[in-house]
Design a protein around this motif. Structure first.
Motif, PDB file in Angstrom:
ATOM      1  N   MET A   1      37.601  37.862  32.920  1.00  0.00           N
ATOM      2  CA  MET A   1      38.310  36.342  33.212  1.00  0.00           C
ATOM      3  C   MET A   1      37.947  36.023  34.787  1.00  0.00           C
ATOM      4  O   MET A   1      37.986  36.692  35.683  1.00  0.00           O
ATOM      5  CB  MET A   1      39.871  36.738  33.092  1.00  0.00           C
ATOM      6  CG  MET A   1      40.622  35.657  33.122  1.00  0.00           C
ATOM      7  SD  MET A   1      42.400  35.860  32.889  1.00  0.00           S
ATOM      8  CE  MET A   1      42.297  36.620  31.234  1.00  0.00           C
ATOM      9  N   ASP A   2      37.592  34.798  34.860  1.00  0.00           N
ATOM     10  CA  ASP A   2      37.056  34.172  36.061  1.00  0.00           C
ATOM     11  C   ASP A   2      38.358  33.903  36.906  1.00  0.00           C
ATOM     12  O   ASP A   2      39.667  33.953  36.490  1.00  0.00           O
ATOM     13  CB  ASP A   2      36.317  33.134  35.848  1.00  0.00           C
ATOM     14  CG  ASP A   2      36.860  31.776  35.160  1.00  0.00           C
ATOM     15  OD1 ASP A   2      37.960  31.933  34.273  1.00  0.00           O
ATOM     16  OD2 ASP A   2      36.236  30.562  35.303  1.00  0.00           O
ATOM     17  N   VAL A   3      38.091  33.576  38.255  1.00  0.00           N
ATOM     18  CA  VAL A   3      39.126  33.317  39.124  1.00  0.00           C
ATOM     19  C   VAL A   3      39.879  32.151  38.729  1.00  0.00           C
ATOM     20  O   VAL A   3      41.053  32.073  38.830  1.00  0.00           O
ATOM     21  CB  VAL A   3      38.579  33.411  40.602  1.00  0.00           C
ATOM     22  CG1 VAL A   3      39.589  32.799  41.417  1.00  0.00           C
ATOM     23  CG2 VAL A   3      37.664  34.461  41.039  1.00  0.00           C
ATOM     24  N   PHE A   4      39.383  31.096  38.498  1.00  0.00           N
ATOM     25  CA  PHE A   4      40.029  29.854  37.933  1.00  0.00           C
ATOM     26  C   PHE A   4      40.978  30.127  36.837  1.00  0.00           C
ATOM     27  O   PHE A   4      42.290  29.605  37.084  1.00  0.00           O
ATOM     28  CB  PHE A   4      38.886  28.610  37.433  1.00  0.00           C
ATOM     29  CG  PHE A   4      39.868  27.231  37.209  1.00  0.00           C
ATOM     30  CD1 PHE A   4      40.347  26.671  38.104  1.00  0.00           C
ATOM     31  CD2 PHE A   4      39.812  26.884  35.906  1.00  0.00           C
ATOM     32  CE1 PHE A   4      40.920  25.425  37.868  1.00  0.00           C
ATOM     33  CE2 PHE A   4      40.348  25.798  35.716  1.00  0.00           C
ATOM     34  CZ  PHE A   4      40.949  25.204  36.533  1.00  0.00           C
ATOM     35  N   ALA A   5      40.502  30.829  35.957  1.00  0.00           N
ATOM     36  CA  ALA A   5      41.691  31.441  34.659  1.00  0.00           C
ATOM     37  C   ALA A   5      42.692  32.064  35.404  1.00  0.00           C
ATOM     38  O   ALA A   5      43.962  31.886  35.092  1.00  0.00           O
ATOM     39  CB  ALA A   5      40.912  31.976  33.883  1.00  0.00           C
ATOM     40  N   VAL A   6      42.634  33.016  36.177  1.00  0.00           N
ATOM     41  CA  VAL A   6      43.776  33.952  36.683  1.00  0.00           C
ATOM     42  C   VAL A   6      44.686  32.844  37.501  1.00  0.00           C
ATOM     43  O   VAL A   6      45.769  33.095  37.486  1.00  0.00           O
ATOM     44  CB  VAL A   6      43.069  34.882  37.764  1.00  0.00           C
ATOM     45  CG1 VAL A   6      44.085  35.712  38.246  1.00  0.00           C
ATOM     46  CG2 VAL A   6      42.408  35.909  36.659  1.00  0.00           C
ATOM     47  N   ILE A   7      44.161  31.776  38.413  1.00  0.00           N
ATOM     48  CA  ILE A   7      44.807  31.049  39.263  1.00  0.00           C
ATOM     49  C   ILE A   7      45.609  30.246  38.213  1.00  0.00           C
ATOM     50  O   ILE A   7      46.883  30.241  38.426  1.00  0.00           O
ATOM     51  CB  ILE A   7      44.106  30.381  40.244  1.00  0.00           C
ATOM     52  CG1 ILE A   7      43.503  31.201  41.160  1.00  0.00           C
ATOM     53  CG2 ILE A   7      44.825  29.031  40.869  1.00  0.00           C
ATOM     54  CD1 ILE A   7      42.529  30.601  42.147  1.00  0.00           C
ATOM     55  N   THR A   8      45.088  29.655  37.227  1.00  0.00           N
ATOM     56  CA  THR A   8      45.698  28.738  36.220  1.00  0.00           C
ATOM     57  C   THR A   8      47.060  29.678  35.660  1.00  0.00           C
ATOM     58  O   THR A   8      48.043  28.963  35.490  1.00  0.00           O
ATOM     59  CB  THR A   8      44.958  28.287  35.253  1.00  0.00           C
ATOM     60  OG1 THR A   8      43.687  27.630  35.934  1.00  0.00           O
ATOM     61  CG2 THR A   8      45.504  27.414  34.428  1.00  0.00           C
ATOM     62  N   THR A  10      48.668  32.171  36.539  1.00  0.00           N
ATOM     63  CA  THR A  10      49.435  32.490  37.671  1.00  0.00           C
ATOM     64  C   THR A  10      50.296  31.234  37.981  1.00  0.00           C
ATOM     65  O   THR A  10      51.419  31.253  37.987  1.00  0.00           O
ATOM     66  CB  THR A  10      48.947  32.861  38.928  1.00  0.00           C
ATOM     67  OG1 THR A  10      48.159  34.163  38.741  1.00  0.00           O
ATOM     68  CG2 THR A  10      49.995  33.449  39.949  1.00  0.00           C
ATOM     69  N   VAL A  11      49.706  30.146  38.074  1.00  0.00           N
ATOM     70  CA  VAL A  11      50.586  28.746  38.573  1.00  0.00           C
ATOM     71  C   VAL A  11      51.415  28.619  37.220  1.00  0.00           C
ATOM     72  O   VAL A  11      52.702  28.136  37.614  1.00  0.00           O
ATOM     73  CB  VAL A  11      49.520  27.370  38.816  1.00  0.00           C
ATOM     74  CG1 VAL A  11      50.211  26.400  38.852  1.00  0.00           C
ATOM     75  CG2 VAL A  11      48.903  28.044  40.189  1.00  0.00           C
ATOM     76  N   LEU A  12      51.019  28.614  35.900  1.00  0.00           N
ATOM     77  CA  LEU A  12      51.829  28.049  34.922  1.00  0.00           C
ATOM     78  C   LEU A  12      52.816  29.219  34.935  1.00  0.00           C
ATOM     79  O   LEU A  12      53.983  28.727  34.524  1.00  0.00           O
ATOM     80  CB  LEU A  12      51.036  28.316  33.534  1.00  0.00           C
ATOM     81  CG  LEU A  12      49.969  27.093  33.663  1.00  0.00           C
ATOM     82  CD1 LEU A  12      48.764  27.329  32.401  1.00  0.00           C
ATOM     83  CD2 LEU A  12      50.529  25.700  33.293  1.00  0.00           C
ATOM     84  N   ALA A  13      52.509  30.482  35.112  1.00  0.00           N
ATOM     85  CA  ALA A  13      53.645  31.512  35.034  1.00  0.00           C
ATOM     86  C   ALA A  13      54.727  31.277  35.740  1.00  0.00           C
ATOM     87  O   ALA A  13      55.984  31.296  35.716  1.00  0.00           O
ATOM     88  CB  ALA A  13      53.122  32.826  35.086  1.00  0.00           C
TER      89      ALA A  13
END
Length: 102
Positions: A1-8, A10-13
């Motif tokens: 999983m790339d960094v952008f997906a992890v940040i997305t 996290t923000v949605l959570a």
């Protein structure tokens, strides 16, 4: 999983968690805090297990940080739960007044 997906994710959570918690009435807040404390206890156990098996400095530091933060979260949750229970406790003077009225 790339960094952008992890940040997305996290923000949605964070947004979803904020919306869910803000909609909870104060009567249900105390049982939810107790359940959250149990979940954070599991997180604390997992962090302790990772810290015990860490062989490199970075995982050790991150797991010890997780232990510290989970402990603070658990203690804070119990403090908030205790305050909520005190708010909903029956006042000693009210029971005596109700008995005198009867």
């Amino acid at each position: 999983m790339d960094v952008f997906a992890v940040i997305t994710i996290t923000v949605l959570a964070v947004f979803l968690g904020f919306e869910v918690v803000s909609k909870v009435s104060s009567t249900l807040h105390t049982p939810l805090m107790s359940e959250a404390n149990a979940i954070h206890g599991i997180i604390l156990l997992g962090a302790v297990m990772v810290a015990g098996q860490a062989t490199e400095p970075l995982p050790l530091v991150l797991s010890l940080l997780a232990v510290l933060l989970a402990t603070i979260n658990i203690v804070g949750g119990f403090v908030v739960t205790d305050r909520m229970l005190v708010m909903f406790a029956a006042k000693p003077g009210r029971a005596a007044r109700k008995e005198r009225v009867k």
